[in-house]
Design a protein around this motif. Structure first.
Motif, PDB file in Angstrom:
ATOM      1  N   SER A 170      -3.990  -1.142   6.077  1.00 51.44           N
ATOM      2  CA  SER A 170      -3.000  -2.223   6.182  1.00 51.44           C
ATOM      3  C   SER A 170      -3.332  -3.146   7.343  1.00 51.44           C
ATOM      4  O   SER A 170      -3.243  -4.377   7.227  1.00 51.44           O
ATOM      5  CB  SER A 170      -1.601  -1.636   6.364  1.00 51.44           C
ATOM      6  OG  SER A 170      -1.196  -0.900   5.227  1.00 51.44           O
ATOM      7  N   GLY A 215       3.533  -1.649   4.136  1.00 47.90           N
ATOM      8  CA  GLY A 215       3.150  -0.244   4.090  1.00 47.90           C
ATOM      9  C   GLY A 215       4.258   0.644   4.576  1.00 47.90           C
ATOM     10  O   GLY A 215       5.360   0.198   4.907  1.00 47.90           O
ATOM     11  N   LYS A 222      -3.585   4.620   4.908  1.00 50.25           N
ATOM     12  CA  LYS A 222      -2.822   3.407   4.568  1.00 50.25           C
ATOM     13  C   LYS A 222      -2.615   2.518   5.783  1.00 50.25           C
ATOM     14  O   LYS A 222      -2.726   1.300   5.679  1.00 50.25           O
ATOM     15  CB  LYS A 222      -1.463   3.793   3.972  1.00 50.25           C
ATOM     16  CG  LYS A 222      -1.521   4.691   2.756  1.00 50.25           C
ATOM     17  CD  LYS A 222      -0.140   4.948   2.189  1.00 50.25           C
ATOM     18  CE  LYS A 222       0.783   5.602   3.208  1.00 50.25           C
ATOM     19  NZ  LYS A 222       0.307   6.920   3.662  1.00 50.25           N
ATOM     20  N   VAL A 274      -3.542   4.214  -2.359  1.00 53.93           N
ATOM     21  CA  VAL A 274      -4.683   4.610  -1.533  1.00 53.93           C
ATOM     22  C   VAL A 274      -4.902   6.108  -1.703  1.00 53.93           C
ATOM     23  O   VAL A 274      -3.998   6.914  -1.441  1.00 53.93           O
ATOM     24  CB  VAL A 274      -4.439   4.271  -0.047  1.00 53.93           C
ATOM     25  CG1 VAL A 274      -5.628   4.713   0.794  1.00 53.93           C
ATOM     26  CG2 VAL A 274      -4.192   2.774   0.113  1.00 53.93           C
ATOM     27  N   LEU A 318       0.843  -1.193   0.000  1.00 56.98           N
ATOM     28  CA  LEU A 318       0.000   0.000   0.000  1.00 56.98           C
ATOM     29  C   LEU A 318       0.875   1.238   0.000  1.00 56.98           C
ATOM     30  O   LEU A 318       1.818   1.345   0.804  1.00 56.98           O
ATOM     31  CB  LEU A 318      -0.920   0.036   1.222  1.00 56.98           C
ATOM     32  CG  LEU A 318      -2.223  -0.755   1.135  1.00 56.98           C
ATOM     33  CD1 LEU A 318      -1.959  -2.257   1.151  1.00 56.98           C
ATOM     34  CD2 LEU A 318      -3.153  -0.396   2.281  1.00 56.98           C
TER      35      LEU A 318
END
Length: 793
Positions: free
Chosen positions: A89, A149, A85, A175, A77
């Motif tokens: 996540s 992430g 995010k 995102v 992400l």
């Protein structure tokens, strides 16, 4: 809201393999940016350094290939700070049972200091070298079963190359969020819009998918906003559905026929501009269509104009409609094919279920799209402006269109003609029927324009329909289905709810309203009886299309059925009987009774929608079910399908509870019977985060309702949970009052009307074969309750 954030952070440690340090430590959102070493605030983004601007003005392209990914492929992400995010996540890691690893933590572990400290100590060039080293190690080490992430906000060229290579075999999700929600990302710099575009282009250059994180929430039908934790729950539902689309394992959300089957199915056309202008009407997207189509007419606008509009629109449709989503991009003859192709590639990044592609494009152009489609299915389209055009030498005949679609791996074909006269409709329908006899893929064929509406009504596959407010642009589902029934293509049916105490049932009002909204002449009545033999008079009616079975006949009806759905067989109870009549070899009619259970669907949907992310289902989750009748059977099965394997069961008659427990123990569920309200909660079990009350709140056949309250010792969950009340006579029961008093402790209460609607939606689709007009059914239930509510108290 602090409680919610804390619960989400703590959830990371509950992922499988939770001893991994990357999965157990909360990840600050500030780790998602490159930090300005000249300030003490690392929360804002800075522009790229001189070394990073090499090639910056060159066209930025997404990775060249998109495959159907391995089930174990890790997810990456990326996106601006505050886009969500970190939350997404954690949601992905919890729901998909994966570990979450953060770039900032990995960098600190590998380099001995945070990215911010490393930049301050060694400078940006040295940091870039370290960043590339850590990124390469991170992507190689955690290439499977992880959610990654926290990458830097502006990637170096070296890091971009690594990420592009990773994106060839792994989903890399950009995102997005409304700019107003992203805050002040660039400090007081004057060129904020330019910097935003630079960073946005950077994210797009190495990502393969767009997920728009919707941060607003509409008022619920009863006028109240859901709690903050439920807003987060809706985000979870949206994101998980999106992830399933990416991996090509989209769950079937409708219990009706397949959208591409030749059984008179419909696609609701929703223009892109409508979504922005009709925010308060989104519930109407659940109008009974088999598919929802986002219609985009680019006009003279470049594809870049739609960079944010398309992901946001698809996210809106995904939130408010259960039906599959198609993106339909107009391609007039004057269209710039390069811009059209760019727009189609943008659409694929949102992973719709279907995408239309004009077959007038060059073959290599269509093939290039096919390599990018992932799990999206392609509908090849071909439009003739007139009948004369269809006969022109430079136009493809239908057979050639079919061959071309086959070569290009399309999943369906849509052929349309601009009608010049009403007489062309019968010819179009005839040509389509002849083609379907030999073609190997679904064919959608109809005439366009005001004179072509007849062909739209009688085209059997994905006829385009519009909302009632847009009738000048087409026909509604109501109009299309009225035409089918008026022409005797479909037949009127009668449905009845049968039970010992159904005189107060709200189901007839709900179903009859749905039939009327969909142009169906069906009727839904009730028959109250103490004897199941009354079913025979209903079955004798040739118009009888199905039955809803209420207490106490849900188990008694089983021996009468010719077919029992596996779910109903596991539950051991049926609440829906679908009647099919078939002609046998003796020219007699055989009546086939098929049994289903939609009670568990209603319960499951309510639990799944209302249980907060803090109470996500894990291996140790426990549910409490009160009661031991047919609804209790459905409640236990609903918990089982949600992944809850441990059930505590209480019933006034303990022997009945033991019998039900034995039934599910044979299905490898752990069912513990609480014999009295004074029983201690089992020490080895977690406190329940799901409670379902399956006992009547009113007297039945002279038997008084069981008035009880749940012992406080059974309600010690620190994060609360969801309480579902199945009774609605009265609507507010003693147990509901008890649990509502605990709302500050995280308990969310679901009333019996919500469950009734959810099971009714499933029942409608089984009985009619059509998607349910959900917004109509919800409104009808509440309105009917307001009318008869005093009699139910």
């Amino acid at each position: 809201m602090k409680r919610k954030a804390k619960a989400l952070d703590s959830a990371q440690g509950l992922c499988p393999g939770g001893t991994n340090s990357h999965a157990t430590t909360p990840v600050p959102e500030l780790m998602s940016g490159i930090f300005n070493s000249r300030t003490s605030s690392p929360s804002r983004l800075v522009g790229p350094s001189a070394s990073d601007t090499v090639g910056l003005l060159e066209p930025l392209t997404t990775p060249t290939d998109k495959v159907v990914y391995s089930d174990r492929a890790s997810i990456l992400l990326v996106g601006f700070p505050r886009a969500g995010k970190h939350t997404l996540s954690v949601i992905a890691s919890v729901v998909l049972r994966r570990q979450y690893v953060d770039f900032g933590r990995a960098f600190e572990k590998g380099m001995g200091m945070t990215p911010y400290d490393y930049i301050s100590t060694h400078g940006m060039p040295a940091y870039r070298e370290a960043e590339t080293k850590v990124t390469k190690s991170l992507l190689n080490t955690y290439s499977e079963d992880h959610v990654i992430g926290g990458l830097t906000a502006y990637s170096s060229n070296a890091q971009k190359r690594l990420l592009r290579a990773f994106a060839q075999t792994h989903p890399v999700i950009y995102v997005q969020r409304d700019k107003a929600d992203l805050g002040d990302m660039f400090g007081c710099q004057n060129n904020q819009e330019q910097l935003y575009r630079i960073h946005d282009a950077s994210y797009r250059s190495y990502s393969t998918f767009d997920f728009y994180n919707i941060t607003w929430t509409l008022d619920s039908p009863n006028g109240s906003n859901p709690a903050g934790t439920l807003k987060l729950k809706q985000t979870e539902v949206d994101f998980v559905r999106f992830l399933h689309r990416i991996f090509g394992r989209t769950p079937k959300l409708l219990r009706s026929v397949e959208a591409l089957s030749a059984s008179y199915t419909y696609v609701l056309q929703v223009p892109l501009h409508w979504l922005d202008a009709h925010v308060l009407e989104y519930d109407k997207l659940e109008c009974g269509a088999d598919m929802v189509s986002l219609v985009i007419d680019p006009g003279d606008k470049a594809a870049d104009h739609f960079l944010e509009l398309v992901p946001r629109a698809v996210a809106t449709l995904r939130r408010h409609a259960r039906a599959p989503i198609m993106i339909d991009v107009s391609y007039p003859d004057t269209q710039d094919s390069a811009n059209y192709l760019k727009l189609l590639r943008l659409c694929l990044r949102s992973s719709p279920d279907f995408l239309t592609v004009c077959l007038r494009l060059a073959r290599d152009q269509v093939k290039s799209l096919a390599s990018l489609r992932g799990s999206t299915q392609i509908v090849g389209t071909y439009h003739y402006e007139s009948s004369k055009q269809a006969r022109a030498a430079d136009e493809l005949p239908w057979t050639k269109i079919h061959d071309l679609a086959m070569q290009l791996a399309c999943h369906a074909i849509r052929i349309t003609h601009q009608a010049a006269s009403a007489s062309e409709n019968l010819q179009r329908l005839y040509d389509a029927q002849v083609a379907r006899e030999t073609w190997t893929m679904p064919l959608v064929a109809y005439n366009t324009g005001a004179l072509g509406r007849t062909s739209v009504c009688f085209n059997p596959v994905l006829s385009p329909v519009v909302l009632p407010s847009m009738t000048t642009d087409g026909i509604t589902i109501d109009q299309a289905q009225t035409a089918l029934y008026s022409s005797f293509i479909h037949s009127r049916k009668k449905f009845t709810i049968l039970g010992q105490s159904v005189s107060y049932s709200l189901s007839p009002a709900m179903h009859n309203a749905a039939y009327a909204a969909c142009g169906m002449p069906h009727s839904y009545g009730l028959l109250q009886s103490d004897d199941l033999s009354s079913i025979q008079e209903l079955l004798a009616d040739p118009e009888c299309g199905g039955l809803a079975i209420s207490l106490p006949f849900k188990m008694q009806v089983l021996p009468m059925l010719h077919h029992i759905n596996p779910e109903a067989r596991d539950i051991g109870a049926v609440n829906t009987v679908v009647i099919e009549r078939q002609q046998n070899q003796s020219d007699d009619t055989d009546t086939i009774l098929k049994g289903y259970n939609t009670d568990h669907v209603g319960i499951r949907e309510c639990i799944g929608r209302k249980i907060s992310p803090a109470n996500f289902v894990r291996d140790s989750s426990t549910a409490l079910v009160i009661g031991a009748g047919g609804m209790a059977r459905a409640a236990i099965y609903a918990c089982r399908t949600l992944g809850i394997r441990t059930i505590c069961l209480y019933n006034r008659t303990a022997s009945h509870a033991e019998a039900l427990a034995d039934h599910y123990r044979q299905q490898n569920l752990h069912v513990h019977v609480l014999s009295t309200l004074e029983s201690q909660w089992p020490e080895r079990l977690r406190q329940p985060t799901v409670i379902v009350s399956c006992i009547p709140a009113h007297s039945i056949s002279g038997q008084a309702a069981h008035e009880l309250t749940i012992p406080a010792e059974w309600l010690q969950s620190r994060t609360g949970g969801v309480f579902v009340e199945l009774a609605y006579k009265p609507l507010v029961t003693r147990l509901m009052n008890q649990m509502q008093s605990r709302s500050t402790g995280g308990w969310v209460v679901v009333d019996g009307l919500d469950v009734l609607v959810e099971q009714g939606i499933s029942q409608f689709e089984l009985l009619t074969g059509r998607p349910a007009p959900v917004h109509v059914m919800r409104r009808a239930i509440r309105q009917q309750y307001e009318l008869v509510g005093p009699a139910l108290q």
